[in-house]
Design a protein around this motif. Structure first.
Motif, PDB file in Angstrom:
ATOM      1  N   ALA A   1      98.048  -1.665 -59.923  1.00  0.00           N
ATOM      2  CA  ALA A   1      96.925  -1.630 -60.866  1.00  0.00           C
ATOM      3  C   ALA A   1      97.392  -2.098 -62.238  1.00  0.00           C
ATOM      4  O   ALA A   1      98.088  -1.357 -62.949  1.00  0.00           O
ATOM      5  N   PRO A   2      97.027  -3.334 -62.640  1.00  0.00           N
ATOM      6  CA  PRO A   2      97.356  -3.789 -64.002  1.00  0.00           C
ATOM      7  C   PRO A   2      96.672  -2.896 -65.041  1.00  0.00           C
ATOM      8  O   PRO A   2      95.526  -2.478 -64.850  1.00  0.00           O
ATOM      9  N   PHE A   3      97.364  -2.589 -66.130  1.00  0.00           N
ATOM     10  CA  PHE A   3      96.792  -1.695 -67.137  1.00  0.00           C
ATOM     11  C   PHE A   3      97.259  -2.107 -68.533  1.00  0.00           C
ATOM     12  O   PHE A   3      98.237  -2.843 -68.692  1.00  0.00           O
ATOM     13  N   ILE A   4      96.512  -1.646 -69.508  1.00  0.00           N
ATOM     14  CA  ILE A   4      96.929  -1.761 -70.906  1.00  0.00           C
ATOM     15  C   ILE A   4      96.935  -0.367 -71.508  1.00  0.00           C
ATOM     16  O   ILE A   4      96.172   0.512 -71.084  1.00  0.00           O
ATOM     17  N   THR A   5      97.821  -0.159 -72.449  1.00  0.00           N
ATOM     18  CA  THR A   5      97.888   1.111 -73.168  1.00  0.00           C
ATOM     19  C   THR A   5      97.139   0.966 -74.489  1.00  0.00           C
ATOM     20  O   THR A   5      97.370   0.030 -75.248  1.00  0.00           O
ATOM     21  N   ILE A   6      96.213   1.893 -74.721  1.00  0.00           N
ATOM     22  CA  ILE A   6      95.382   1.826 -75.919  1.00  0.00           C
ATOM     23  C   ILE A   6      96.238   2.009 -77.165  1.00  0.00           C
ATOM     24  O   ILE A   6      96.962   3.003 -77.307  1.00  0.00           O
ATOM     25  N   THR A   7      96.146   1.031 -78.066  1.00  0.00           N
ATOM     26  CA  THR A   7      96.800   1.088 -79.376  1.00  0.00           C
ATOM     27  C   THR A   7      95.795   0.653 -80.435  1.00  0.00           C
ATOM     28  O   THR A   7      95.349  -0.493 -80.423  1.00  0.00           O
ATOM     29  N   PRO A   8      95.380   1.539 -81.316  1.00  0.00           N
ATOM     30  CA  PRO A   8      94.407   1.147 -82.354  1.00  0.00           C
ATOM     31  C   PRO A   8      94.948   0.001 -83.210  1.00  0.00           C
ATOM     32  O   PRO A   8      96.148  -0.096 -83.470  1.00  0.00           O
ATOM     33  N   LYS A   9      94.041  -0.864 -83.643  1.00  0.00           N
ATOM     34  CA  LYS A   9      94.417  -2.019 -84.451  1.00  0.00           C
ATOM     35  C   LYS A   9      93.233  -2.447 -85.311  1.00  0.00           C
ATOM     36  O   LYS A   9      92.113  -1.962 -85.137  1.00  0.00           O
ATOM     37  N   ASP A  10      93.496  -3.368 -86.236  1.00  0.00           N
ATOM     38  CA  ASP A  10      92.415  -3.932 -87.053  1.00  0.00           C
ATOM     39  C   ASP A  10      91.688  -4.988 -86.236  1.00  0.00           C
ATOM     40  O   ASP A  10      92.314  -5.906 -85.687  1.00  0.00           O
TER      41      ASP A  10
ATOM     42  N   ILE B   1      74.803   2.588 -68.657  1.00  0.00           N
ATOM     43  CA  ILE B   1      75.951   3.463 -68.907  1.00  0.00           C
ATOM     44  C   ILE B   1      77.227   2.638 -68.732  1.00  0.00           C
ATOM     45  O   ILE B   1      77.438   1.989 -67.698  1.00  0.00           O
ATOM     46  N   PHE B   2      78.076   2.670 -69.747  1.00  0.00           N
ATOM     47  CA  PHE B   2      79.316   1.898 -69.728  1.00  0.00           C
ATOM     48  C   PHE B   2      80.479   2.812 -69.342  1.00  0.00           C
ATOM     49  O   PHE B   2      80.583   3.937 -69.852  1.00  0.00           O
ATOM     50  N   GLN B   3      81.325   2.297 -68.482  1.00  0.00           N
ATOM     51  CA  GLN B   3      82.467   3.091 -68.055  1.00  0.00           C
ATOM     52  C   GLN B   3      83.676   2.192 -67.826  1.00  0.00           C
ATOM     53  O   GLN B   3      83.543   0.986 -67.591  1.00  0.00           O
ATOM     54  N   VAL B   4      84.848   2.813 -67.901  1.00  0.00           N
ATOM     55  CA  VAL B   4      86.103   2.125 -67.630  1.00  0.00           C
ATOM     56  C   VAL B   4      86.914   2.992 -66.670  1.00  0.00           C
ATOM     57  O   VAL B   4      86.642   4.187 -66.495  1.00  0.00           O
ATOM     58  N   LEU B   5      87.890   2.371 -66.037  1.00  0.00           N
ATOM     59  CA  LEU B   5      88.807   3.095 -65.166  1.00  0.00           C
ATOM     60  C   LEU B   5      90.116   3.316 -65.914  1.00  0.00           C
ATOM     61  O   LEU B   5      90.670   2.377 -66.492  1.00  0.00           O
ATOM     62  N   ILE B   6      90.579   4.559 -65.911  1.00  0.00           N
ATOM     63  CA  ILE B   6      91.854   4.861 -66.552  1.00  0.00           C
ATOM     64  C   ILE B   6      92.826   5.380 -65.496  1.00  0.00           C
ATOM     65  O   ILE B   6      92.430   5.844 -64.416  1.00  0.00           O
ATOM     66  N   ILE B   7      94.092   5.290 -65.804  1.00  0.00           N
ATOM     67  CA  ILE B   7      95.141   5.799 -64.916  1.00  0.00           C
ATOM     68  C   ILE B   7      95.701   7.077 -65.554  1.00  0.00           C
ATOM     69  O   ILE B   7      96.228   7.031 -66.678  1.00  0.00           O
TER      70      ILE B   7
ATOM     71  N   ASP C   1      95.841   6.162 -73.980  1.00  0.00           N
ATOM     72  CA  ASP C   1      95.193   6.063 -72.667  1.00  0.00           C
ATOM     73  C   ASP C   1      95.585   4.759 -71.990  1.00  0.00           C
ATOM     74  O   ASP C   1      95.724   3.715 -72.631  1.00  0.00           O
ATOM     75  N   ARG C   2      95.747   4.853 -70.657  1.00  0.00           N
ATOM     76  CA  ARG C   2      96.055   3.663 -69.873  1.00  0.00           C
ATOM     77  C   ARG C   2      94.774   3.194 -69.179  1.00  0.00           C
ATOM     78  O   ARG C   2      94.250   3.889 -68.308  1.00  0.00           O
ATOM     79  N   VAL C   3      94.275   2.017 -69.567  1.00  0.00           N
ATOM     80  CA  VAL C   3      93.033   1.470 -69.013  1.00  0.00           C
ATOM     81  C   VAL C   3      93.393   0.467 -67.936  1.00  0.00           C
ATOM     82  O   VAL C   3      94.145  -0.484 -68.176  1.00  0.00           O
ATOM     83  N   ALA C   4      92.843   0.682 -66.737  1.00  0.00           N
ATOM     84  CA  ALA C   4      93.110  -0.221 -65.623  1.00  0.00           C
ATOM     85  C   ALA C   4      92.260  -1.475 -65.748  1.00  0.00           C
ATOM     86  O   ALA C   4      91.048  -1.392 -65.973  1.00  0.00           O
ATOM     87  N   ILE C   5      92.889  -2.617 -65.617  1.00  0.00           N
ATOM     88  CA  ILE C   5      92.172  -3.900 -65.667  1.00  0.00           C
ATOM     89  C   ILE C   5      92.042  -4.387 -64.231  1.00  0.00           C
ATOM     90  O   ILE C   5      92.812  -5.217 -63.742  1.00  0.00           O
ATOM     91  N   VAL C   6      91.091  -3.818 -63.503  1.00  0.00           N
ATOM     92  CA  VAL C   6      90.906  -4.138 -62.089  1.00  0.00           C
ATOM     93  C   VAL C   6      89.447  -4.463 -61.854  1.00  0.00           C
ATOM     94  O   VAL C   6      88.559  -4.010 -62.573  1.00  0.00           O
ATOM     95  N   GLY C   7      89.198  -5.239 -60.837  1.00  0.00           N
ATOM     96  CA  GLY C   7      87.823  -5.632 -60.551  1.00  0.00           C
ATOM     97  C   GLY C   7      87.456  -5.458 -59.103  1.00  0.00           C
ATOM     98  O   GLY C   7      86.446  -5.972 -58.654  1.00  0.00           O
TER      99      GLY C   7
END
Length: 379
Positions: free
Chosen positions: A36-45, A313-319, A350-356
């Motif tokens: 499961a490819p994922f990104i880790t949430i990091t706040p940014k401008d 309703i918007f949703q995402v998958l997290i790991i 948070d780890r957001v899964a980039i899966v489809g």
């Protein structure tokens, strides 16, 4: 009996080996966890952009209009090409106007002769009047004739200038350096100052173009809190998106804003200017103006492909920490490029899964793999 025991032992051994082999096969067929490819949430401008539908205009658009009547005898340019200031563009038959000019020139010559005679007569009578050789009445008459002759000469001279001006209108020249459009008339057409074919063409100066667009009253009130739309901006920070999906290579700047909201449409007109050194842009094009209206600090943005919408309703998958897929309902904000800002529902780390794929269901154990953006990436 001995044979029976031997057969029974052999059967039990083979059966045991079969069972052990079957168990081994079952253990080998157990699938490993999905990657499961994922990104880790990091706040940014995150810069927030807004797009507005607009239309292009020449920096200066001058309409060529006929000012005299007559037959069009010649066109001296190539449509759609550059023309120079002072270049002859159209010729209208000048015969009628040449004739009038010659007639007025004859009247001017006659008036000049009359003035000379009147002045000579005045010069002759004035000394005689001083010696009382002629009456005062004759002197006054000579003075009046000289003044009348001078006034008549001035009148016909003005008429000649006006007639020569009308004659000059038979030659229509370019008032500026620019690009000329398609002609509305052809050689042989009768041109009339008041007719439908009075408008001959348009010359546009395209070294830079003006782009006008409108914003709603609510947009104006909202964005005025973030951007001062009433002040001229010298910095060039606007982008022009063309109809073919490309972006104009030169950035534009804010030129002017209307002084009021149009009460009939509830919108306000904004104008910006874009450099156009290669004449890529032409007047009348429809395009979109994109400008940054806000820079959100410490914002959360994730790829749009990670967001799913179901009935609003918007949703995402997290790991989660146990490497299991979980649903998370979120509140989305602005779309920025390929990303979507998230207002609520996610936090740093948070780890957001980039899966489809539908194979990734809540509770599924996965093997997290750092997501790498690739061109035409498909999952």
């Amino acid at each position: 009996m001995l044979y029976y025991r031997y057969y029974l032992k052999t059967t039990l051994v083979l059966l045991g080996l079969f069972i052990l082999g079957s168990c081994g096969k079952k253990e080998q067929q157990a699938p490993p966890p999905l990657s499961a490819p994922f990104i880790t949430i990091t706040p940014k401008d995150v810069p927030i952009y807004k797009e507005f539908a607009g239309q292009t205009f020449g920096d200066l658009d001058i309409e060529l209009t006929a000012r005299v009547d007559g037959i069009l005898t010649a066109i001296h340019f190539t449509e759609g090409q550059k023309v120079s200031k002072g270049q002859l563009l159209y010729s209208i038959d000048p015969l009628e106007y040449n004739t009038k000019v010659e007639q007025i020139k004859g009247q001017v010559a006659s008036s000049q002769s009359a003035l000379v005679n009147a002045e000579e007569e005045l010069k002759r009578i004035k000394p005689l009047a001083d010696m009382n050789a002629v009456s005062k009445r004759e002197l006054d008459a000579a003075v009046a004739r000289a003044k009348a002759a001078k006034s008549n000469l001035e009148s016909v001279t003005a008429t000649l200038k006006n007639q020569q001006l009308e004659r000059s209108y038979c030659d229509i020249i370019s008032p500026i350096d620019g690009v000329i459009g398609i002609s509305n008339v052809r050689v042989g057409d009768y041109i009339s100052r008041l007719g439908n074919n009075a408008k001959l063409n348009t010359v546009s100066r395209l070294s830079q173009v003006r782009v006008r667009f409108t914003i709603s009253e609510s947009e104006f009130l909202d964005y005025r809190k973030k951007v001062d739309l009433t002040a001229k901006k010298e910095q060039s920070n606007m982008e022009l998106l063309l109809s073919d999906g490309s972006t104009h290579p030169y950035k534009g700047r804010l030129s002017l804003t209307d002084a009021k909201i149009d009460p009939t449409t509830g919108t306000m007109t904004i104008e910006c200017i874009f450099p156009n050194p290669n004449n890529i842009l032409r007047a009348g094009q429809f395009s979109k103006v994109r400008t940054m209206v806000e820079n959100q600090h410490n914002a959360i943005a994730i790829p749009q492909k990670a967001v799913t919408e179901i009935q609003g309703i918007f949703q995402v998958l997290i790991i989660d920490k146990e490497n299991k897929i979980q649903n998370r309902i979120v509140e989305v904000g602005q779309k920025v490029g390929k990303e979507w800002t998230i207002l609520k529902g996610l936090q740093s780390g948070d780890r957001v899964a980039i899966v489809g794929s539908l194979m990734y269901q809540p509770g599924t154990v996965v093997t997290p793999v750092p997501y790498v953006e690739k061109e035409n990436n498909t999952l």
